[in-house]
Design a protein around this motif. Structure first.
Motif, PDB file in Angstrom:
ATOM      1  N   GLN A 105       6.089   4.859   7.292  1.00  0.00           N
ATOM      2  CA  GLN A 105       6.002   5.228   5.880  1.00  0.00           C
ATOM      3  C   GLN A 105       6.763   6.527   5.616  1.00  0.00           C
ATOM      4  O   GLN A 105       6.819   7.424   6.467  1.00  0.00           O
ATOM      5  CB  GLN A 105       4.539   5.395   5.435  1.00  0.00           C
ATOM      6  N   SER A 147      -0.564   0.890   0.879  1.00  0.00           N
ATOM      7  CA  SER A 147       0.809   0.437   1.071  1.00  0.00           C
ATOM      8  C   SER A 147       1.002  -0.003   2.517  1.00  0.00           C
ATOM      9  O   SER A 147       0.339   0.488   3.433  1.00  0.00           O
ATOM     10  CB  SER A 147       1.798   1.566   0.748  1.00  0.00           C
ATOM     11  N   PRO A 148       1.918  -0.938   2.735  1.00  0.00           N
ATOM     12  CA  PRO A 148       2.146  -1.439   4.105  1.00  0.00           C
ATOM     13  C   PRO A 148       2.958  -0.426   4.930  1.00  0.00           C
ATOM     14  O   PRO A 148       3.478   0.560   4.406  1.00  0.00           O
ATOM     15  CB  PRO A 148       2.950  -2.719   3.860  1.00  0.00           C
ATOM     16  N   SER A 159       6.111   1.149   7.005  1.00  0.00           N
ATOM     17  CA  SER A 159       7.557   1.196   6.732  1.00  0.00           C
ATOM     18  C   SER A 159       7.871   1.034   5.246  1.00  0.00           C
ATOM     19  O   SER A 159       8.868   0.406   4.865  1.00  0.00           O
ATOM     20  CB  SER A 159       8.298   0.117   7.549  1.00  0.00           C
ATOM     21  N   SER A 160       6.996   1.554   4.377  1.00  0.00           N
ATOM     22  CA  SER A 160       7.255   1.509   2.925  1.00  0.00           C
ATOM     23  C   SER A 160       7.413   2.921   2.395  1.00  0.00           C
ATOM     24  O   SER A 160       7.031   3.895   3.054  1.00  0.00           O
ATOM     25  CB  SER A 160       6.112   0.795   2.202  1.00  0.00           C
ATOM     26  N   ASN A 161       7.994   3.044   1.228  1.00  0.00           N
ATOM     27  CA  ASN A 161       8.232   4.350   0.617  1.00  0.00           C
ATOM     28  C   ASN A 161       7.121   4.707  -0.372  1.00  0.00           C
ATOM     29  O   ASN A 161       6.686   3.862  -1.174  1.00  0.00           O
ATOM     30  CB  ASN A 161       9.565   4.375  -0.117  1.00  0.00           C
ATOM     31  N   ASP A 165       4.027   3.582  -5.346  1.00  0.00           N
ATOM     32  CA  ASP A 165       3.937   2.963  -4.020  1.00  0.00           C
ATOM     33  C   ASP A 165       4.425   1.531  -4.092  1.00  0.00           C
ATOM     34  O   ASP A 165       4.707   1.007  -5.174  1.00  0.00           O
ATOM     35  CB  ASP A 165       2.503   3.033  -3.491  1.00  0.00           C
ATOM     36  N   GLN A 166       4.545   0.912  -2.946  1.00  0.00           N
ATOM     37  CA  GLN A 166       4.978  -0.479  -2.841  1.00  0.00           C
ATOM     38  C   GLN A 166       3.848  -1.310  -2.227  1.00  0.00           C
ATOM     39  O   GLN A 166       4.075  -2.192  -1.392  1.00  0.00           O
ATOM     40  CB  GLN A 166       6.250  -0.563  -1.978  1.00  0.00           C
ATOM     41  N   GLY A 167       2.617  -0.992  -2.679  1.00  0.00           N
ATOM     42  CA  GLY A 167       1.431  -1.559  -2.049  1.00  0.00           C
ATOM     43  C   GLY A 167       0.927  -2.836  -2.666  1.00  0.00           C
ATOM     44  O   GLY A 167       1.674  -3.595  -3.301  1.00  0.00           O
ATOM     45  N   ASP A 191       0.813  -7.114  -5.546  1.00  0.00           N
ATOM     46  CA  ASP A 191       1.680  -7.240  -4.367  1.00  0.00           C
ATOM     47  C   ASP A 191       3.073  -6.634  -4.571  1.00  0.00           C
ATOM     48  O   ASP A 191       3.978  -6.864  -3.760  1.00  0.00           O
ATOM     49  CB  ASP A 191       1.824  -8.709  -3.939  1.00  0.00           C
ATOM     50  N   LYS A 192       3.262  -5.875  -5.661  1.00  0.00           N
ATOM     51  CA  LYS A 192       4.548  -5.210  -5.902  1.00  0.00           C
ATOM     52  C   LYS A 192       4.414  -3.686  -5.863  1.00  0.00           C
ATOM     53  O   LYS A 192       5.354  -2.971  -5.528  1.00  0.00           O
ATOM     54  CB  LYS A 192       5.108  -5.618  -7.263  1.00  0.00           C
ATOM     55  N   GLY A 193       3.253  -3.174  -6.233  1.00  0.00           N
ATOM     56  CA  GLY A 193       3.054  -1.730  -6.203  1.00  0.00           C
ATOM     57  C   GLY A 193       2.486  -1.180  -7.495  1.00  0.00           C
ATOM     58  O   GLY A 193       2.291  -1.903  -8.474  1.00  0.00           O
TER      59      GLY A 193
END
Length: 544
Positions: free
Chosen positions: A411, A446-447, A449-451, A469-471, A523-525
């Motif tokens: 992350q 967030s998963p 390796s995400s920003n 987030d991209q969570g 599922d997009k953030g």
């Protein structure tokens, strides 16, 4: 001469034929008149036998024509001989006047009815033939009888009414004297009614009498609202509500309801003013100011509600704390045991991994304790705004370093600062908790390796903070509940958390007189945006 005689014979033959045709035509016309006349027409010989009748007679008497021709006139019209005598008395009238009064007759089915008759006659072979014109006047006779009965009843009623009017006049004089005395007593009570007013309303809900010291508090006086509806002078919506309730009193019911007028609370009680044997025409309305009692009741309910809420919080705290503390403590215990037993260079990576787990668990416990401590301070009203000078950019950079310890593998926190980098006046503790909660949530949901994004924008009047987030996002049907205390979305059940963080963030933002809102797609953030008013250090120094 012969030719003349022949011509005359032809002329008279033609003339006689024309006269015959004329006679036949007149007979046909007379027959049509008789057949289709609305009046019954009978022809009677001197001996009283009927030898001709039209269809109207059949309809009036209910006999067929063949039956009528077998009868004598007395069978259809009783006492016809007497009627003839009366006719001869009036024979001087050339218009064949109506004979006598209406006559009662019977139909074939024995039902009774009334007729009017007119008579005429002609001579045939030296004998008199009577023509009787018959008109069914049953409805007219019955109406006349009904009118006579009504006239008699009206006469009797008028006599009775005159007697009652005289009696009522005497009673009214006595009642009027009593009313004057009662009104004096009423005015004395109403004008001195301390915490409201008393009134008498008629069926149109207009005051006929009203008084009380409480009128002045509403900017009214008794004279101005006579023949008026009191609530129309205050609130239209209140007038409609009161009208529906007060109308019931005229059905003999007692009603009581509370209303708010010009910031004060009033209780309205209405009872019918009954007069035995008569419909209710007036009601007594008592309007009492109950603001003191209402305020006490409100404060009591508020206190009870708060006490109930605190008890619920305590119960949920105990349940949640026992669960939320158990997981990180177990993680710490198991990782510490493994680290203790790992020796040698070959297991250095495993030791580092377990040490990271211990640090994340400790940070999780710290976050959990901070949430509960913050909530307790907010509930007890111990959180107060304390503005101090700070550099916002440096503050955010330090906070990112701190929160980076809890990042998942791969992350990355991307920080952007827009606008003037200057000293501002801000409550560091509140701002730290706001950003720490939002960033921790972004990392948690967030998963790998995400920003994670943190953008700070400084404008002329506001500071805008955005955490993205991209969570997993927030389900659309649950987004309206996201700031509710202890609420957790259905897609976060397997992720550790208390459901307190966003509730605390919103309350901190409110203390800083700011706004918070978000955008989220499943599922997009999610992007949380906080807008805070900009207070510069120079303003803080001037206040100091």
């Amino acid at each position: 001469m012969s030719i003349l005689i022949i011509w005359l014979a032809v002329f008279f033959t033609i003339h006689l034929r024309n006269l015959y045709h004329i006679e036949q035509k007149e007979k046909e016309q007379l027959k049509s008149i008789v057949e289709y006349a609305n009046e019954g027409i009978l022809m009677i010989r001197q001996d009283g036998k009927i030898y001709s009748s039209n269809p109207a007679v059949e309809k009036i008497f209910g006999y067929k024509s063949i039956d009528i021709l077998t009868k004598v006139i007395d069978e259809l019209i009783p006492n016809f001989a007497i009627i003839l005598k009366e006719y001869f008395k009036n024979i001087s009238n050339p218009l064949s006047p109506r004979v006598g009064e209406s006559l009662k007759c019977k139909r074939k089915d024995e039902s009774e009815f009334y007729i009017d008759i007119n008579l005429s006659y002609f001579h045939e072979n030296g004998a008199i033939v009577w023509i009787v014109f018959i008109l069914d006047v049953t409805d007219r006779v019955k109406n006349d009888e009904l009118a006579k009965a009504n006239l008699k009843m009206m006469h009797e009623y008028n006599q009775k009414l005159e007697s009652e009017v005289k009696q009522r006049t005497e009673e009214l004089a006595r009642s009027n004297q009593k009313l004057i005395s009662n009104q004096a007593i009423y005015h004395s009570i109403a004008d001195n009614y301390p915490d409201g007013f008393i009134g008498v309303m008629d069926r149109s809900l207009k005051y006929v009498l009203v008084g009380g010291k409480g009128l002045s508090a509403l900017g009214l006086d008794s004279k101005s609202i006579i023949n008026d509806i009191i609530f129309d002078n205050i609130y239209q919506s209140m007038s409609v509500y009161a009208e529906k309730a007060l109308v019931k009193v005229f059905d003999g019911k007692k009603v009581s309801f509370d209303i708010e007028l010009k910031g004060d609370f009033y209780n309205v009680t209405a009872v019918p003013i009954e007069s035995p044997g008569h419909p209710i025409q007036e009601i007594l309305v008592v309007v009492k100011n109950i603001s003191v009692h209402k305020n006490l009741e409100y404060e009591l309910m508020k206190t009870l509600e708060k006490e109930k809420e605190l008890n619920t919080l305590k119960s949920r705290f105990v349940t949640m704390a026992s669960h939320e503390f158990r997981t990180p403590l177990t993680t710490i215990l198991s990782s510490a045991f493994l680290v203790e037993n790992y020796t040698g260079q070959q297991v250095e990576n495993e030791r580092k991994k377990h040490l990271e787990r211990i640090k994340r668990a400790v940070n999780g416990l710290t976050e959990l304790l901070n949430d509960f401590l913050s909530l307790g301070q907010l509930e007890e009203g111990k959180v107060h705004l304390m503005l101090k000078s700070m550099n916002l950019k440096v503050f955010c950079e330090d906070l990112i370093q701190e929160v980076s310890l809890t990042k998942k593998e791969g992350q990355k926190i991307v920080f952007e600062f827009e606008g003037e980098d200057t000293e501002i006046a801000m409550d560091k503790h509140l701002l730290r908790n706001i950003l720490l909660n939002l960033l921790s949530n972004a990392i948690k949901y967030s998963p790998i390796s995400s920003n994670i994004g943190l953008t700070i924008s400084v404008a002329s009047k506001n500071i805008t903070l955005k955490v993205s987030d991209q969570g997993i996002g927030i389900p659309p049907d649950e987004q309206k509940l996201i700031f509710k205390r202890f609420f957790r979305a259905k897609n976060t059940i397997q992720i550790q958390g208390t459901g307190l963080g966003l509730n605390i963030v919103r309350r901190y933002v409110k203390l800083l007189t700011g706004k918070i809102f978000f955008e989220s797609r499943l599922d997009k953030g999610t992007i949380f945006t906080v807008i805070l008013p900009l207070k510069r250090t120079t303003e803080l120094n001037q206040k100091t």
